[in-house]
Design an enzyme around this catalytic site. Structure first.
Site, mmCIF file in Angstrom:
data_model
loop_
_atom_site.group_PDB
_atom_site.id
_atom_site.type_symbol
_atom_site.label_atom_id
_atom_site.label_comp_id
_atom_site.label_asym_id
_atom_site.label_seq_id
_atom_site.Cartn_x
_atom_site.Cartn_y
_atom_site.Cartn_z
ATOM 1 N N SER A 19 0.583 -1.198 0.117
ATOM 2 C CA SER A 19 0.650 0.100 -0.429
ATOM 3 C C SER A 19 0.667 1.291 0.116
ATOM 4 O O SER A 19 1.659 1.479 -0.855
ATOM 5 C CB SER A 19 -0.604 0.021 1.806
ATOM 6 O OG SER A 19 -2.299 1.019 1.263
ATOM 7 N N HIS A 67 -2.111 -1.363 -3.649
ATOM 8 C CA HIS A 67 -3.191 -0.379 -3.234
ATOM 9 C C HIS A 67 -3.016 1.154 -3.196
ATOM 10 O O HIS A 67 -1.964 1.743 -3.290
ATOM 11 C CB HIS A 67 -3.971 -0.322 -1.812
ATOM 12 C CG HIS A 67 -4.687 -1.506 -1.525
ATOM 13 N ND1 HIS A 67 -5.322 -2.152 -1.680
ATOM 14 C CD2 HIS A 67 -4.310 -2.332 -0.027
ATOM 15 C CE1 HIS A 67 -5.755 -2.919 -1.245
ATOM 16 N NE2 HIS A 67 -4.812 -3.355 0.124
ATOM 17 N N ASP A 93 -4.550 -4.726 5.184
ATOM 18 C CA ASP A 93 -5.238 -6.005 4.680
ATOM 19 C C ASP A 93 -4.156 -6.811 4.226
ATOM 20 O O ASP A 93 -3.387 -7.056 3.874
ATOM 21 C CB ASP A 93 -5.011 -4.972 3.365
ATOM 22 C CG ASP A 93 -5.924 -6.260 2.072
ATOM 23 O OD1 ASP A 93 -6.375 -6.736 2.168
ATOM 24 O OD2 ASP A 93 -5.556 -6.269 0.362
#
Length: 342
Positions: free
Chosen positions: A166, A193, A286
């Site tokens: 991310s 992400h 995540d």
């Protein structure tokens, strides 16, 4: 900093209306923006990529060299702007967003709320000084790795690699993939992400700058070595027998679609003890639930260490939950990935 007075006015109004925000300076060009960042040392810089005198890449590079500050890149999403945004991420910017629309747009309120939320979250991120380096778009020769132990358990050989990242991920992923050979023998699946409008540009940028073939994952595409499959902007990247790519519109997991958890679970089911899950720099958790499944089915988990992570939340959660078989600095990860297929 932005050469558009309209955007600066809108951004100032939305940020100033939020508790805890104070706008300490504005600049209409990149050079003045760098000067203000050095003089006033803000908690976060919001910066366009297309500006007079210095573009967003060069301004980010100078800020990270002289006054390291969290930088949020905003872009109008032309092809050139997207590529420059990604280079700015490589230079040290934390994330990239599409510019929220004007007040007459039906989605304006929601997009400006998202903009403010992202800027707030980036303001607390620790960043470090980056040394000056020449911009280079063609593939680069990987730096020689320090002499490190192999960190590979006896008998493990990867059949697939699943990466997830991310905040800080594009630069980390670029460094890892740039140090792997074009004939790397197993497929690599990537969940990064990033703003939905930047995913295709990310695939093109990586494809142009690393030896491997990189592209967005296409449903039913066979998985093969030497290729990196990037999760699209609004679908889970999974694997079906073949093995082939599957992109699903199943419900978000923990608020994410694509979710690294979906990818880790899928490669664990398809490859079992041959699955290598790599969790890199990023906010949130995540992927952690998926790594539980990957470990349970015999796979191996590699986590980026705290010192080399921009944000250590994702790998940190995996480490604290006892999921990481190895914890390595970023510069040691490519060597591990090479050894894991020998």
């Amino acid at each position: 900093m932005d050469d558009s007075a309209t955007f600066r006015s809108l951004a100032r109004a939305h940020l100033s209306s939020e508790a805890g925000f104070e706008v300490v300076g504005e600049a209409s060009d990149g050079l003045r923006g760098v000067e203000l960042a050095v003089e006033r040392r803000p908690d976060v810089v919001v910066m366009d990529v297309e500006m007079p005198r210095l573009d967003g890449y060069e301004a980010t590079r100078r800020i990270m060299s002289h006054a390291p500050t969290p930088v949020v890149i905003v872009s109008a999403l032309s092809d050139r702007a997207v590529q420059t945004s990604l280079e700015a991420l490589r230079a040290g910017a934390l994330t990239a967003l599409s510019k929220p629309p004007g007040p007459d747009h039906p989605d304006a309120e929601a997009e400006w709320r998202h903009f403010v939320r992202v800027v707030r979250s980036m303001a607390g991120v620790r960043v470090v000084r980056r040394h000056r380096r020449r911009r280079s778009l063609p593939p680069e020769e990987p730096a020689a790795e320090p002499d490190r132990p192999p960190h590979r358990p006896a008998g493990f050989r990867a059949s697939v690699v699943a990466l997830a990242a991310s905040t800080g991920g594009p630069a980390a992923v670029r460094e890892i993939l740039g140090a792997l050979p074009a004939d790397y023998p197993v497929p690599i699946l990537l969940v990064q992400h990033i703003g939905a409008d930047f995913v295709e540009g990310l695939a093109r940028w990586l494809d142009a700058t690393v030896p491997l073939e990189v592209g967005l994952a296409r449903p039913r595409e066979p998985l093969r070595g030497g290729r990196v499959y990037i999760a699209p902007s609004d679908g889970h990247l999974t694997v079906v027998p073949g093995p082939k790519v599957a992109v699903t519109d199943d419900a978000p997991i923990g608020g994410f679609r694509p979710s690294a958890t979906a990818t880790y679970r899928s490669v664990a089911g398809a490859y079992g003890a041959g699955a290598l899950g790599v969790i890199l720099t990023g906010m949130g958790r995540d992927g952690v639930s998926g790594l539980h499944d990957l470990r349970r089915l015999g796979g191996f988990v590699l986590a980026q260490d705290e010192a080399s992570s921009v944000v250590h939340s994702m790998p940190g959660h995996a480490i604290r939950e006892g999921l990481a078989d190895a914890v390595l600095p970023l510069d040691a990860i490519p060597g591990y990935l090479r050894r894991s297929v020998e």
